[in-house]
Design a protein around this motif. Structure first.
Motif, PDB file in Angstrom:
ATOM      1  N   UNK A  38       0.810  -1.210   0.000  1.00  0.00           N
ATOM      2  CA  UNK A  38       0.000   0.000   0.000  1.00  0.00           C
ATOM      3  C   UNK A  38       0.848   1.266   0.000  1.00  0.00           C
ATOM      4  N   UNK A  39       1.900   1.265   0.819  1.00  0.00           N
ATOM      5  CA  UNK A  39       2.721   2.478   0.971  1.00  0.00           C
ATOM      6  C   UNK A  39       3.969   2.473   0.097  1.00  0.00           C
ATOM      7  N   UNK A  40       4.206   1.392  -0.642  1.00  0.00           N
ATOM      8  CA  UNK A  40       5.330   1.312  -1.581  1.00  0.00           C
ATOM      9  C   UNK A  40       6.673   1.567  -0.904  1.00  0.00           C
ATOM     10  N   UNK A  41       7.042   0.691   0.013  1.00  0.00           N
ATOM     11  CA  UNK A  41       8.295   0.934   0.720  1.00  0.00           C
ATOM     12  C   UNK A  41       9.010  -0.313   1.159  1.00  0.00           C
ATOM     13  N   UNK A  42       9.145  -1.305   0.287  1.00  0.00           N
ATOM     14  CA  UNK A  42       9.795  -2.545   0.688  1.00  0.00           C
ATOM     15  C   UNK A  42      11.264  -2.320   1.061  1.00  0.00           C
ATOM     16  N   UNK A  43      11.914  -1.355   0.396  1.00  0.00           N
ATOM     17  CA  UNK A  43      13.343  -1.111   0.631  1.00  0.00           C
ATOM     18  C   UNK A  43      13.614  -0.643   2.056  1.00  0.00           C
ATOM     19  N   UNK A  44      12.645   0.018   2.666  1.00  0.00           N
ATOM     20  CA  UNK A  44      12.835   0.526   4.031  1.00  0.00           C
ATOM     21  C   UNK A  44      11.887  -0.158   5.012  1.00  0.00           C
ATOM     22  N   UNK A  45      11.321  -1.298   4.604  1.00  0.00           N
ATOM     23  CA  UNK A  45      10.363  -2.018   5.444  1.00  0.00           C
ATOM     24  C   UNK A  45      10.948  -2.374   6.805  1.00  0.00           C
ATOM     25  N   UNK A 156      -7.013  -6.670   8.061  1.00  0.00           N
ATOM     26  CA  UNK A 156      -6.435  -6.302   6.768  1.00  0.00           C
ATOM     27  C   UNK A 156      -7.397  -6.631   5.623  1.00  0.00           C
ATOM     28  N   UNK A 157      -8.050  -7.774   5.720  1.00  0.00           N
ATOM     29  CA  UNK A 157      -8.932  -8.218   4.640  1.00  0.00           C
ATOM     30  C   UNK A 157     -10.287  -7.517   4.638  1.00  0.00           C
ATOM     31  N   UNK A 158     -10.635  -6.830   5.744  1.00  0.00           N
ATOM     32  CA  UNK A 158     -11.951  -6.184   5.825  1.00  0.00           C
ATOM     33  C   UNK A 158     -11.844  -4.655   5.879  1.00  0.00           C
ATOM     34  N   UNK A 159     -11.513  -4.113   7.043  1.00  0.00           N
ATOM     35  CA  UNK A 159     -11.541  -2.652   7.202  1.00  0.00           C
ATOM     36  C   UNK A 159     -10.235  -1.961   6.801  1.00  0.00           C
ATOM     37  N   UNK A 160      -9.146  -2.726   6.614  1.00  0.00           N
ATOM     38  CA  UNK A 160      -7.890  -2.112   6.176  1.00  0.00           C
ATOM     39  C   UNK A 160      -6.818  -2.151   7.241  1.00  0.00           C
ATOM     40  N   UNK A 161      -5.545  -2.090   6.797  1.00  0.00           N
ATOM     41  CA  UNK A 161      -4.415  -2.248   7.709  1.00  0.00           C
ATOM     42  C   UNK A 161      -4.312  -1.147   8.752  1.00  0.00           C
ATOM     43  N   UNK A 162      -4.857   0.040   8.490  1.00  0.00           N
ATOM     44  CA  UNK A 162      -4.764   1.150   9.446  1.00  0.00           C
ATOM     45  C   UNK A 162      -5.314   0.758  10.822  1.00  0.00           C
ATOM     46  N   UNK A 163      -6.317  -0.110  10.823  1.00  0.00           N
ATOM     47  CA  UNK A 163      -6.992  -0.454  12.069  1.00  0.00           C
ATOM     48  C   UNK A 163      -6.200  -1.420  12.938  1.00  0.00           C
ATOM     49  N   UNK A 164      -5.123  -1.999  12.433  1.00  0.00           N
ATOM     50  CA  UNK A 164      -4.291  -2.826  13.314  1.00  0.00           C
ATOM     51  C   UNK A 164      -3.587  -1.960  14.354  1.00  0.00           C
ATOM     52  N   UNK A 165      -3.458  -0.669  14.055  1.00  0.00           N
ATOM     53  CA  UNK A 165      -2.879   0.279  15.011  1.00  0.00           C
ATOM     54  C   UNK A 165      -3.958   0.954  15.846  1.00  0.00           C
ATOM     55  N   UNK A 166      -5.069   1.290  15.220  1.00  0.00           N
ATOM     56  CA  UNK A 166      -6.151   1.948  15.961  1.00  0.00           C
ATOM     57  C   UNK A 166      -6.711   1.068  17.070  1.00  0.00           C
ATOM     58  N   UNK A 167      -6.590  -0.259  16.936  1.00  0.00           N
ATOM     59  CA  UNK A 167      -7.139  -1.169  17.941  1.00  0.00           C
ATOM     60  C   UNK A 167      -6.456  -0.998  19.301  1.00  0.00           C
ATOM     61  N   UNK A 168      -5.223  -0.443  19.293  1.00  0.00           N
ATOM     62  CA  UNK A 168      -4.515  -0.217  20.548  1.00  0.00           C
ATOM     63  C   UNK A 168      -5.125   0.903  21.373  1.00  0.00           C
ATOM     64  N   UNK A 169      -5.864   1.802  20.724  1.00  0.00           N
ATOM     65  CA  UNK A 169      -6.385   2.981  21.421  1.00  0.00           C
ATOM     66  C   UNK A 169      -7.399   2.611  22.501  1.00  0.00           C
ATOM     67  N   UNK A 170      -8.464   1.857  22.190  1.00  0.00           N
ATOM     68  CA  UNK A 170      -9.400   1.506  23.278  1.00  0.00           C
ATOM     69  C   UNK A 170      -8.776   0.625  24.350  1.00  0.00           C
TER      70      UNK A 170
END
Length: 493
Positions: A38-45, A156-170
Motif C-alpha cells: 500500500x505504501x510502496x516501501x519494501x526497501x525501508x520495510x 487487513x482483509x476487511x476494514x484495512x491495515x490502518x486499524x491494526x494500530x487503531x485497535x490499541x487505542x481503546x
C-alpha cells in the motif's frame, strides 16, 4: 480509611498491558506485506520494526530508573499515553516514512510498558506468589500469538491495515483507567542521586549510529559516510563506558561484565533473539509472497511457535533442576538449529502445513533457550544485582533484534535486486512490493509470477542461512560458559 491497591484489577491491567505489547508484534508482522504494497516501501520495510525496537530498547533503562525515583504509576501512565499516541499516528500514516516516525513514538511508549508492568507485579505480590503470576502473565504471549494473526488477517482483509494500530487505542484507554484508579503507591522521598542522562544519551547515540550504518549499506553499499557512522558509534560507546565508570547511578553497571557467564549468556540471548526476529518477519512474507496465501494464514503460521514457546519454557525449568546449564542450552539451540535447517531445505513449493510444523519446533527451542539464558543471567550475579541483570538481559535481546532485522533487511534487498537485474525481466521497480501484497499479487501476469517468486524465495533463503549462522555461533559460545561464582548460581558443569 486509607485507600489500598486493588490487586486483582491491577493484575488485570498488567496482563492487558502484556497482551497489548505482545499482539503488536504478531499483528504488524501479519499485515506488513499489505502495508508495504500500500505504501510502496519494501526497501525501508525493516525500519518499521527496527525503529520500534530501537526506541523501545533505548528508553527501557531510563524508565526503570524513573520508576524507582518517582514511582511505577506515573511512569506507566506516561508510557501508555505515548503508546496510544504513537498507535494513532501509525494508523493515520500516509506513507512509509511517516509510519516509521510514528513507530518510533510507539516504541518510546512501549519502553515503559513491559518493564514497569513486571515491576508492579514485584511490588504487589510476595516472592512465593510472584512466579505463578509471572507465569500467567507470560501466557498472554501465547494468546496474542493466536489472536494476533487471526485479528491481523481479518482486519487487513476487511476494514484495512490502518486499524491494526487503531485497535490499541481503546485497549490503552481501558488500561489507563484501571491503573489510574486502582493502583495506589506510597509517596516517595525525592531521590538524592541524579539520573544518568549523559550515559543514556551516549548509549542511544551509539546504537542509533550503528543501525543507521547497517541501513545505509543496503541503500548504496559501503562508503566513507557509513564508515563514519560506525566510527561514531564506537566513539559514543567508548564515551559511554567512560561516563558509566564515574556515574553515581549508572544506567548499566559495568561490574556485571567482569562475569564471563553473564556476558556469554546475554550474547547468546542477543543472537538467538536476532534469529527470532527474522523468523517472525519473514515466514509470513514467505507464505504470502512465495506461496500466495492470505494475510491471515501467513501470520497464523507463527502461532504454533508462540504456543510451543510456553512448553519449551516449562521444559527448561524441569531440565535445569536435573541437568547443567550447558547441556540445557545445547538442547535448546540444537532444536532451533534443526528448525532453521528445515527452513533452508524446504523447496519453493513447500506446502503451508510444513511451516506450521517448523514454527512449532522453533517455538520449543526458543522457549528452552531464552528461558535458560534469562535464568542463568539472573543466577550468575549476586542477589542484589538480579534486577539490573534482568533488565540488561531484556535490553540485550532487544538490541539483537534491532541490529539483526536491519542486517536481514539489507541482505534481502541486496539479493533480490541482484537477482532481479540478472534475470532480464522487464518489470517496474516496485514489482516486489506488489508481489508480497496478497491484494495486488494477482495483478502480476502469470508468466512473471513464477520467476518473481523464485527471486523472493532466494532472498528469504539467504536470510535464514545467516540466521542459522547465528545459532552455530551461539552453540560455540556455550564452550566459554563457566560456573557462576555466586550463592545464587544454577548448575554449571
Amino acid at each position: 480509611m486509607e485507600k489500598q491497591t486493588n490487586i486483582k484489577l491491577v493484575t488485570l491491567g498488567v496482563f492487558t498491558a502484556t497482551f497489548m505489547t505482545a499482539i503488536e508484534g504478531t499483528i504488524v508482522s501479519t499485515a506488513m506485506p499489505t502495508i508495504v504494497g500500500s505504501l510502496q516501501g519494501m526497501e525501508i520495510m525493516n525500519w518499521v520494526f527496527s525503529i520500534y525496537l530501537l526506541t523501545n530498547a533505548m528508553l527501557t533503562p531510563i524508565y526503570g530508573k524513573l520508576a524507582d525515583k518517582i514511582g511505577r504509576k506515573p511512569v506507566f501512565l506516561i508510557g501508555i499515553t505515548i503508546f496510544i499516541l504513537g498507535s494513532s499516528l501509525c494508523g493515520f500514516a500516509p506513507n512509509m516514512e511517516t509510519l516509521i516516525i510514528a513507530r518510533a513514538v510507539q516504541g518510546v511508549g512501549a519502553g515503559a510498558v513491559m518493564p514497569v508492568a513486571l515491576t508492579i507485579i514485584a511490588d504487589i505480590y510476595p516472592m512465593e506468589k510472584r512466579a505463578k503470576i509471572l507465569g500467567l502473565n507470560s501466557a498472554a504471549w501465547g494468546v496474542a500469538s493466536v489472536f494476533g494473526p487471526l485479528a491481523g488477517g481479518f482486519i487487513v482483509d476487511t476494514v484495512g491495515w490502518h486499524w491494526i494500530f487503531f485497535i490499541n487505542v481503546p485497549i490503552g484507554l481501558a488500561l489507563l483507567l484501571l491503573i489510574s484508579i486502582y493502583l495506589v503507591e506510597p509517596k516517595r522521598e525525592k531521590a538524592g542521586q541524579p539520573m544518568d542522562i549523559l550515559g543514556s544519551m551516549l548509549l542511544m547515540v551509539s546504537l542509533l549510529l550503528l543501525l543507521l550504518g547497517f541501513q545505509l549499506i543496503g541503500d548504496g553499499g559501503f562508503s566513507i559516510k557509513i564508515l563514519l557512522f560506525f566510527f561514531g558509534s564506537a566513539a559514543a560507546l567508548a564515551a559511554f563506558v567512560f561516563v558509566e565508570k564515574r556515574a553515581k547511578d549508572p544506567v548499566i553497571s559495568l561490574h556485571l561484565f567482569k562475569n564471563s557467564t553473564f556476558v556469554f549468556v546475554n550474547l547468546i540471548a542477543a543472537l538467538i533473539s536476532g534469529f527470532l526476529m527474522g523468523v517472525e518477519v519473514y515466514i509470513p512474507m514467505w507464505l504470502q509472497g512465495v506461496l500466495g496465501t492470505a494475510a491471515g494464514l501467513g501470520g497464523l503460521a507463527l502461532a504454533p511457535m508462540s504456543v510451543l514457546w510456553m512448553v519449551g519454557s516449562f521444559a527448561a525449568s524441569s531440565l535445569l533442576e536435573k541437568s547443567d546449564v550447558k547441556r540445557v542450552l545445547m538442547i535448546g539451540l540444537s532444536v532451533i538449529l534443526f528448525g532453521g535447517a528445515c527452513l533452508i531445505l524446504v523447496s519453493v513449493n513447500a506446502p503451508v502445513f510444513l511451516f506450521f510444523v517448523i514454527s512449532a519446533v522453533l517455538g520449543i527451542g526458543f522457549g528452552i533457550t531464552i528461558t535458560t539464558t534469562t535464568v542463568t543471567a539472573q543466577n550468575s550475579v549476586p542477589h542484589s544485582d538480579v534486577g539490573v541483570a534482568t533488565s540488561f538481559n531484556t535490553l540485550s535481546r532487544t538490541i539483537g533484534q534491532t541490529v539483526m532485522i536491519s542486517v536481514f533487511g539489507v541482505l534481502l534487498n541486496t539479493v533480490m535486486h541482484s537477482n532481479l537485474s540478472q534475470s532480464g525481466l522487464k518489470v517496474e521497480a516496485d514489482v516486489m512490493n506488489q508481489l508480497v501484497n496478497p491484494h495486488t499479487a494477482n495483478e502480476i501476469s502469470s508468466e512473471l509470477l513464477k520467476p518473481l517468486r523464485g527471486i523472493l524465495y532466494s532472498g528469504l533463503h539467504q536470510v535464514f542461512f545467516v540466521g542459522i549462522g547465528l545459532v552455530v555461533v551461539s552453540l560455540l559460545m556455550i564452550l566459554f560458559l563457566s560456573r557462576p561464582k555466586t550463592a545464587n548460581s544454577v548448575k554449571m558443569r
